[in-house]
Design a protein around this motif. Structure first.
Motif, PDB file in Angstrom:
ATOM      1  N   PHE A  82       0.879  -1.096  -0.097  1.00 39.27           N
ATOM      2  CA  PHE A  82      -0.224   0.071  -0.110  1.00 39.27           C
ATOM      3  C   PHE A  82       0.860   1.309  -0.207  1.00 39.27           C
ATOM      4  CE2 PHE A  82      -3.010   3.318   1.688  1.00 39.27           C
ATOM      5  CZ  PHE A  82      -4.350   2.703   1.302  1.00 39.27           C
ATOM      6  N   TYR A  83       1.861   1.375   1.157  1.00 40.38           N
ATOM      7  CA  TYR A  83       2.716   2.595   1.220  1.00 40.38           C
ATOM      8  C   TYR A  83       3.831   2.654   0.117  1.00 40.38           C
ATOM      9  CZ  TYR A  83       0.269   2.938   5.573  1.00 40.38           C
ATOM     10  OH  TYR A  83      -0.528   2.669   6.497  1.00 40.38           O
ATOM     11  N   THR A  84       4.270   1.385  -0.209  1.00 47.02           N
ATOM     12  CA  THR A  84       5.236   1.524  -1.463  1.00 47.02           C
ATOM     13  C   THR A  84       4.640   2.322  -2.594  1.00 47.02           C
ATOM     14  OG1 THR A  84       6.452  -0.376  -0.717  1.00 47.02           O
ATOM     15  CG2 THR A  84       6.711   0.149  -2.959  1.00 47.02           C
ATOM     16  N   THR A  85       3.498   1.709  -2.978  1.00 43.36           N
ATOM     17  CA  THR A  85       2.858   2.297  -4.275  1.00 43.36           C
ATOM     18  C   THR A  85       2.783   3.861  -4.194  1.00 43.36           C
ATOM     19  OG1 THR A  85       1.267   0.362  -4.321  1.00 43.36           O
ATOM     20  CG2 THR A  85       0.779   2.273  -5.704  1.00 43.36           C
ATOM     21  N   ILE A  86       2.611   4.490  -3.062  1.00 42.82           N
ATOM     22  CA  ILE A  86       2.491   5.980  -2.999  1.00 42.82           C
ATOM     23  C   ILE A  86       3.827   6.504  -3.668  1.00 42.82           C
ATOM     24  CG2 ILE A  86       2.140   7.655  -1.132  1.00 42.82           C
ATOM     25  CD1 ILE A  86       0.088   5.646   0.269  1.00 42.82           C
ATOM     26  N   TYR A  87       4.800   5.883  -2.790  1.00 40.70           N
ATOM     27  CA  TYR A  87       6.161   6.683  -3.235  1.00 40.70           C
ATOM     28  C   TYR A  87       6.737   6.149  -4.577  1.00 40.70           C
ATOM     29  CZ  TYR A  87       5.550   8.572   1.225  1.00 40.70           C
ATOM     30  OH  TYR A  87       4.981   9.105   2.542  1.00 40.70           O
ATOM     31  N   ASN A  88       6.330   5.024  -4.913  1.00 37.44           N
ATOM     32  CA  ASN A  88       6.721   4.393  -6.274  1.00 37.44           C
ATOM     33  C   ASN A  88       6.102   5.618  -7.356  1.00 37.44           C
ATOM     34  OD1 ASN A  88       8.377   2.438  -6.298  1.00 37.44           O
ATOM     35  ND2 ASN A  88       6.726   1.021  -6.649  1.00 37.44           N
ATOM     36  N   SER A  89       4.954   5.945  -7.111  1.00 38.19           N
ATOM     37  CA  SER A  89       4.279   7.029  -7.970  1.00 38.19           C
ATOM     38  C   SER A  89       4.993   8.441  -7.770  1.00 38.19           C
ATOM     39  CB  SER A  89       2.707   7.209  -7.549  1.00 38.19           C
ATOM     40  OG  SER A  89       2.060   6.069  -7.688  1.00 38.19           O
ATOM     41  N   THR A  90       5.484   8.836  -6.712  1.00 35.55           N
ATOM     42  CA  THR A  90       6.014  10.153  -6.469  1.00 35.55           C
ATOM     43  C   THR A  90       7.502  10.201  -7.517  1.00 35.55           C
ATOM     44  OG1 THR A  90       7.198   9.697  -4.582  1.00 35.55           O
ATOM     45  CG2 THR A  90       4.982  10.592  -4.567  1.00 35.55           C
ATOM     46  N   PHE A  91       8.109   9.158  -7.269  1.00 34.06           N
ATOM     47  CA  PHE A  91       9.455   8.819  -7.885  1.00 34.06           C
ATOM     48  C   PHE A  91       9.152   8.901  -9.661  1.00 34.06           C
ATOM     49  CE2 PHE A  91      11.468   7.297  -3.981  1.00 34.06           C
ATOM     50  CZ  PHE A  91      12.350   8.315  -4.005  1.00 34.06           C
ATOM     51  N   PHE A  92       8.062   8.073  -9.862  1.00 31.15           N
ATOM     52  CA  PHE A  92       8.068   7.646 -11.420  1.00 31.15           C
ATOM     53  C   PHE A  92       7.455   9.110 -12.072  1.00 31.15           C
ATOM     54  CE2 PHE A  92       8.477   3.305 -10.165  1.00 31.15           C
ATOM     55  CZ  PHE A  92       9.461   2.923 -11.075  1.00 31.15           C
ATOM     56  N   LEU A  93       6.486   9.752 -11.534  1.00 29.17           N
ATOM     57  CA  LEU A  93       6.004  10.927 -11.866  1.00 29.17           C
ATOM     58  C   LEU A  93       7.099  12.013 -12.069  1.00 29.17           C
ATOM     59  CD1 LEU A  93       2.269  11.160 -10.273  1.00 29.17           C
ATOM     60  CD2 LEU A  93       3.158  10.463 -12.621  1.00 29.17           C
ATOM     61  N   MET A  94       8.113  11.947 -11.094  1.00 28.85           N
ATOM     62  CA  MET A  94       9.242  12.811 -11.111  1.00 28.85           C
ATOM     63  C   MET A  94       9.989  12.497 -12.299  1.00 28.85           C
ATOM     64  SD  MET A  94      12.410  13.119  -8.584  1.00 28.85           S
ATOM     65  CE  MET A  94      12.766  11.684  -9.013  1.00 28.85           C
TER      66      MET A  94
ATOM     67  N   ILE B   2      16.243   1.688  -9.277  1.00 29.11           N
ATOM     68  CA  ILE B   2      16.823   2.770  -8.084  1.00 29.11           C
ATOM     69  C   ILE B   2      15.481   2.993  -7.378  1.00 29.11           C
ATOM     70  CG2 ILE B   2      17.850   4.841  -7.440  1.00 29.11           C
ATOM     71  CD1 ILE B   2      19.928   4.619  -9.757  1.00 29.11           C
ATOM     72  N   PHE B   3      14.424   3.694  -8.360  1.00 30.73           N
ATOM     73  CA  PHE B   3      13.303   3.882  -7.507  1.00 30.73           C
ATOM     74  C   PHE B   3      12.531   2.991  -6.808  1.00 30.73           C
ATOM     75  CE2 PHE B   3      12.571   7.241 -11.241  1.00 30.73           C
ATOM     76  CZ  PHE B   3      13.465   8.128 -10.671  1.00 30.73           C
ATOM     77  N   TRP B   4      12.440   1.721  -7.400  1.00 30.17           N
ATOM     78  CA  TRP B   4      11.890   0.662  -6.807  1.00 30.17           C
ATOM     79  C   TRP B   4      12.704   0.317  -5.531  1.00 30.17           C
ATOM     80  CZ3 TRP B   4       7.414  -2.045  -7.013  1.00 30.17           C
ATOM     81  CH2 TRP B   4       6.812  -1.856  -8.264  1.00 30.17           C
ATOM     82  N   LEU B   5      14.136   0.334  -5.330  1.00 32.06           N
ATOM     83  CA  LEU B   5      14.873  -0.096  -4.141  1.00 32.06           C
ATOM     84  C   LEU B   5      14.663   1.101  -3.206  1.00 32.06           C
ATOM     85  CD1 LEU B   5      17.984  -1.390  -5.952  1.00 32.06           C
ATOM     86  CD2 LEU B   5      16.332  -2.693  -4.652  1.00 32.06           C
ATOM     87  N   PHE B   6      14.643   2.335  -3.657  1.00 31.54           N
ATOM     88  CA  PHE B   6      14.536   3.390  -2.625  1.00 31.54           C
ATOM     89  C   PHE B   6      13.292   3.354  -2.028  1.00 31.54           C
ATOM     90  CE2 PHE B   6      15.332   7.749  -1.461  1.00 31.54           C
ATOM     91  CZ  PHE B   6      16.647   7.848  -1.242  1.00 31.54           C
ATOM     92  N   SER B   7      12.137   2.854  -2.745  1.00 32.83           N
ATOM     93  CA  SER B   7      10.862   3.146  -1.957  1.00 32.83           C
ATOM     94  C   SER B   7      10.782   1.753  -1.158  1.00 32.83           C
ATOM     95  CB  SER B   7       9.616   2.779  -3.083  1.00 32.83           C
ATOM     96  OG  SER B   7       9.680   4.112  -4.024  1.00 32.83           O
ATOM     97  N   LEU B   8      11.163   0.679  -1.562  1.00 36.11           N
ATOM     98  CA  LEU B   8      11.105  -0.631  -0.986  1.00 36.11           C
ATOM     99  C   LEU B   8      11.842  -0.460   0.587  1.00 36.11           C
ATOM    100  CD1 LEU B   8      11.284  -3.288  -3.907  1.00 36.11           C
ATOM    101  CD2 LEU B   8       9.374  -2.528  -2.249  1.00 36.11           C
TER     102      LEU B   8
END
Length: 323
Positions: A88-100, A131-137
């Motif tokens: 749930f929370y990983t998806t939130i911050y994955n979105s911020t990184f990939f939209l960036m 990198i985005f995935w690893l950072f969020s996870l």
């Protein structure tokens, strides 16, 4: 009564997100897979990863529906609690990184078109995605830490809830981490997005050969992305700061979290403005639907005309026989 109202609202939001988000993201996933068979661009790779993140979130969303339907009591197997929260929370911050990442790609494409075209490689987008995935996870692993750290002091009520009630020892770890999430995983990507999209629109509007349609699409993409940041991610991340200041989670935090769930059904709108692949696929589907609808209407029209004519002839023939 208040708890029942809250759970009813949660369940409604989860159902709306699931029903609208799942088909839209599956459609986007199909479009990006088709593009990968040809020649994917960096932005296709970023958006594909965002789509996968949203789909994983939507697959686990029924667990949250069950929790809301049970009055925020966790009656599912215990191991699913940290797992669903982690997703749930990983998806939130994955979105911020990939939209960036999408905003940076768009900005570089118009600010430095020649240089960026020479150095544009899908491999860079793959590396950025990893990198985005690893950072969020890695940051959201706090969910598992909180689940098993000093949990023996939890009350009976907190044992039946999932990632909601924390003791003092847990809060000493959790609140500073949440503040870090606000700064590193929300504020920095958001500021980069604002910088990139403001300059993206400004440069694009100054170019004489850009069509009005492309300008409108650029403005729609920029406003849509920033709106997702402000409405979906803003309130939830602000609750981190409020919780850190008052040393406890604010009462409205779960309402802010509900806004974040809408991100899964709003992302496909950004896909439409960002990717020509998604636009072409959606336009083809709409054309087929309209074509099938027209064929159905034409078939019914001619069928009714024929039936009417046949019926008229039968009535005339019957009248003649009678007379």
């Amino acid at each position: 009564m208040e708890v029942k109202l809250d759970t009813t609202l949660m369940l409604a939001v989860y159902i709306i997100t699931f029903v609208t988000g799942l088909p839209a993201n599956l459609l986007a996933f199909y479009a990006f897979i088709q593009k990968f068979r040809q020649k994917p661009t960096p932005i296709d790779i970023l958006l594909l990863n965002l789509t996968i993140s949203d789909l994983i979130f939507l697959i686990f969303l029924p667990f949250k529906m069950k929790e809301a339907a049970d009055g925020l009591q966790w009656n599912l197997p215990k191991f699913l609690c940290p797992l669903s929260g982690f997703i749930f929370y990983t998806t939130i911050y994955n979105s911020t990184f990939f939209l960036m990442g999408v905003s940076v790609e768009r900005y570089l494409g118009v600010a430095f078109p020649i240089k960026y075209k020479l150095h544009r490689r899908p491999l860079y987008a793959v590396i950025a995605s990893v990198i985005f995935w690893l950072f969020s996870l890695s940051h959201i692993s706090i969910v598992y830490i909180m689940e098993y750290h000093n949990s023996t002091d939890s009350t009976e009520h907190s044992k039946n809830s999932c990632y909601k009630d924390f003791n003092e020892e847990q809060l000493k770890i959790l609140l500073p981490v949440r503040l870090e999430l606000f700064v590193v995983l929300f504020c920095i990507p958001f500021l980069i997005c604002v910088f990139c999209y403001v300059n993206f629109v400004r440069i694009l509007c100054k170019l004489p050969h850009i069509s009005p349609q492309r300008r409108r699409r650029a403005v729609g993409l920029s406003l849509g992305t920033l709106l997702v940041y402000v409405l979906c991610f803003g309130p939830y991340n602000v609750s981190h700061v409020v919780g850190y200041v008052y040393r406890k989670s604010p009462d409205w935090r779960h309402f802010a979290l509900l806004l974040s769930t809408f991100n899964a059904c709003l992302d496909p709108i950004i896909f439409y403005f960002s990717s020509s692949t998604v636009r072409k696929l959606l336009n083809n589907i709409l054309k087929r639907m309209v074509g099938n609808l027209q064929l159905t209407c034409c078939y019914r029209y001619f069928y009714c005309q024929q039936w009417s004519c046949t019926g008229s002839e039968e009535v005339t023939q019957s009248s003649n026989e009678t007379s």
